[in-house]
Enzyme design. Structure first.
Site, PDB file in Angstrom:
ATOM      1  N   ASN A  64       0.805  -1.228   0.000  1.00 36.33           N
ATOM      2  CA  ASN A  64       0.000   0.000   0.000  1.00 36.33           C
ATOM      3  C   ASN A  64       0.836   1.275   0.000  1.00 36.33           C
ATOM      4  OD1 ASN A  64       0.373  -1.356   2.641  1.00 36.33           O
ATOM      5  ND2 ASN A  64      -0.315   0.600   3.445  1.00 36.33           N
ATOM      6  N   HIS A 108     -13.721   0.127   0.091  1.00 37.91           N
ATOM      7  CA  HIS A 108     -13.521   1.587  -0.047  1.00 37.91           C
ATOM      8  C   HIS A 108     -12.243   1.975  -0.771  1.00 37.91           C
ATOM      9  CE1 HIS A 108     -10.607   2.631   3.303  1.00 37.91           C
ATOM     10  NE2 HIS A 108     -10.921   1.406   3.653  1.00 37.91           N
ATOM     11  N   THR A 142     -26.031  -9.525  11.624  1.00 37.11           N
ATOM     12  CA  THR A 142     -26.943  -9.214  10.518  1.00 37.11           C
ATOM     13  C   THR A 142     -26.182  -8.618   9.348  1.00 37.11           C
ATOM     14  OG1 THR A 142     -28.740  -8.889  12.070  1.00 37.11           O
ATOM     15  CG2 THR A 142     -29.014  -7.886   9.889  1.00 37.11           C
ATOM     16  N   CYS A 198       1.343   8.925  12.839  1.00 41.89           N
ATOM     17  CA  CYS A 198       1.482   9.918  13.892  1.00 41.89           C
ATOM     18  C   CYS A 198       1.174   9.221  15.212  1.00 41.89           C
ATOM     19  CB  CYS A 198       0.505  11.062  13.640  1.00 41.89           C
ATOM     20  SG  CYS A 198       0.826  12.456  14.709  1.00 41.89           S
TER      21      CYS A 198
HETATM   22  N1  PLP Z   1      -4.551  -3.895   4.092  1.00 32.88           N
HETATM   23  C1  PLP Z   1      -3.999  -2.950   3.323  1.00 32.88           C
HETATM   24  C2  PLP Z   1      -2.865  -3.313   2.424  1.00 32.88           C
HETATM   25  C3  PLP Z   1      -4.465  -1.636   3.378  1.00 32.88           C
HETATM   26  O1  PLP Z   1      -3.894  -0.706   2.594  1.00 32.88           O
HETATM   27  C4  PLP Z   1      -5.539  -1.328   4.244  1.00 32.88           C
HETATM   28  C5  PLP Z   1      -6.027   0.055   4.370  1.00 32.88           C
HETATM   29  O2  PLP Z   1      -5.297   1.017   4.188  1.00 32.88           O
HETATM   30  C6  PLP Z   1      -6.097  -2.354   5.019  1.00 32.88           C
HETATM   31  C7  PLP Z   1      -5.582  -3.622   4.915  1.00 32.88           C
HETATM   32  C8  PLP Z   1      -7.260  -2.099   5.930  1.00 32.88           C
HETATM   33  O3  PLP Z   1      -8.454  -2.036   5.188  1.00 32.88           O
HETATM   34  P1  PLP Z   1      -9.782  -1.350   5.794  1.00 32.88           P
HETATM   35  O4  PLP Z   1      -9.534   0.124   5.785  1.00 32.88           O
HETATM   36  O5  PLP Z   1     -10.875  -1.767   4.860  1.00 32.88           O
HETATM   37  O6  PLP Z   1      -9.966  -1.886   7.164  1.00 32.88           O
END
Ligand code: PLP
Length: 384
Positions: A152, A202, A238, A330
């Site tokens: 990420n 999201h 649910t 942070c």
């Molecule tokens: N895994 C990775 C690689 C992510 O980038 C993120 C969110 O930034 C997550 C897991 C967590 O996902 P969520 O925000 O849907 O909990």
């Protein structure tokens, strides 16, 4: 002031087409999908259709998809659920990497506190772990290997198929966090040969608060929650039908529009990269040069060559309306360097002097020009 959102790995705005699709499920089709009357049955039909769409998008069967509250829950479920089941059979070893998201690293740490054996493999300068490293660390006691599909922060893509082969050879299950890759590059559970996969809505223009986990048929996993039979007993509670319907619409759109959108975003990213290196040749590029997601550009300013305060850099970008991040967290009011960049070998000051640009649907060539002009000006001020 012009405002440019370049943080699409943190989250994405809801696609208006997704919003439209979800609307009836908040009001008209509001039934509880577990109710046997017609209201419930209508909701159930929508839920199962959503499950089928998501399964189809990643090459799975609908019975292998379980809805969760998002990527964090899916990661926790994969790791702890498999560990709890494995622990009962004497398999209490887990392998992961130092560049994983905290949603993977922290459940692993918690299992370590509970007596599990956890190996956190180092990553190379691009943030990647090799199949050879996995092969050398997996034992007969390993229940799970969890390595992310795409990072990420720097966008590097792991060779999951090779990693999975190394793990499967010794009987370990394989989980991959595909939160950032799904909807951006082709993701197929059979091609990757994984047993579990994490998805989040999201990150692909779907609603927040919903995700899914792929669990290969026959995989031994224990639920983390008790209290109902929903999601075939694996994730009681649910079901959130409007969010599931929105997630399905988002992934279907992402897959259909992927070839064109990926090309467009990669062109924007490459243009930004080229222009930055023209006026700041000593900039460091983070992440694999070719095996990478199309929309992420992560750059650092080498602390040995330039003295740049990371927080000031991001603040100055924000003052010009540009939303970016450094990947730093942070904690207690002070900025901690990104664990991913540290794991890749960057020093703490360089890791803090980092900008991650993550492009998305709304970004244009004009945005790139504006970012270039702004960054050039900010760097001139900060380095003079
Ligand atoms: N895994 C990775 C690689 C992510 O980038 C993120 C969110 O930034 C997550 C897991 C967590 O996902 P969520 O925000 O849907 O909990």
């Amino acid at each position: 002031m012009r405002r440019i959102y370049l943080d699409h790995t943190a989250t994405t705005p809801l696609d208006p087409r997704v919003f439209e699709t979800m609307l009836p499920y908040f009001s008209e089709t509001f039934g509880n999908a577990s109710s046997i009357h017609s209201y419930g049955q209508q909701a159930k039909i929508a839920l199962e259709k959503a499950r089928e769409t998501i399964a189809h998008a990643i090459g799975a069967e609908s019975g292998e998809i379980f809805f969760t509250s998002g990527g964090t829950e899916s990661d926790n479920f994969a790791i702890k659920g498999v560990a709890f089941a494995g622990g009962k059979k004497g398999k209490n070893h887990i392998v992961t990497s130092s560049a994983e998201h905290h949603a993977v690293l922290e459940p692993c740490e918690s299992l370590r506190d509970d007596g599990y054996d956890v190996t956190v493999l180092p990553v190379d300068g691009n943030g990647l772990t090799s199949a050879e490293q996995v092969k050398a660390s997996v034992t007969e006691a390993t229940c799970l290997v969890s390595i992310m599909h795409a990072n990420n922060e720097v966008g590097s893509i792991s060779r999951i198929r090779e990693i999975a082969a190394a793990a499967h050879e010794r009987g370990a299950l394989v989980h991959t966090d595909a939160v950032q890759s799904a909807g951006r590059i082709p993701v197929n559970v059979t091609d990757l040969d994984v047993d579990l996969m994490t998805l989040s809505s999201h990150k692909m223009y779907g609603p927040k608060g919903i995700g899914a986990i792929y669990v290969r048929r026959g995989t031994d996993i224990e639920p983390l929650l008790q209290g109902g039979g929903q999601e075939r007993g694996k994730r009681p509670g649910t079901e959130n039908v409007p969010l599931a319907v929105g997630f399905a619409k988002a992934i279907a759109l992402a897959v259909a529009e992927m070839p064109e959108e990926s090309r467009r975003l990669a062109a924007l990213r490459d243009c930004l990269r080229k222009r930055i290196t023209e006026f700041f040749p000593q900039v460091l590029m983070n992440g694999h040069p070719t095996e990478r997601l199309p929309h992420i550009l992560n750059i650092s300013f080498d602390s040995r060559k330039t003295s740049l305060e990371g927080e000031m850099l991001l603040m100055n970008m924000d003052l010009r309306g540009i939303a970016v991040t450094s990947g730093s967290a942070c904690t207690s009011g002070s900025m901690q360097p990104s664990h991913v960049l540290l794991a890749m070998g960057r020093d703490a000051r360089t890791a803090k002097a980092t900008i991650r640009f993550a492009f998305g649907k709304s970004n244009t060539e004009e945005d790139v020009e504006y970012v270039i002009d702004s960054l050039r000006e900010i760097l001139r001020q900060m380095t003079s």
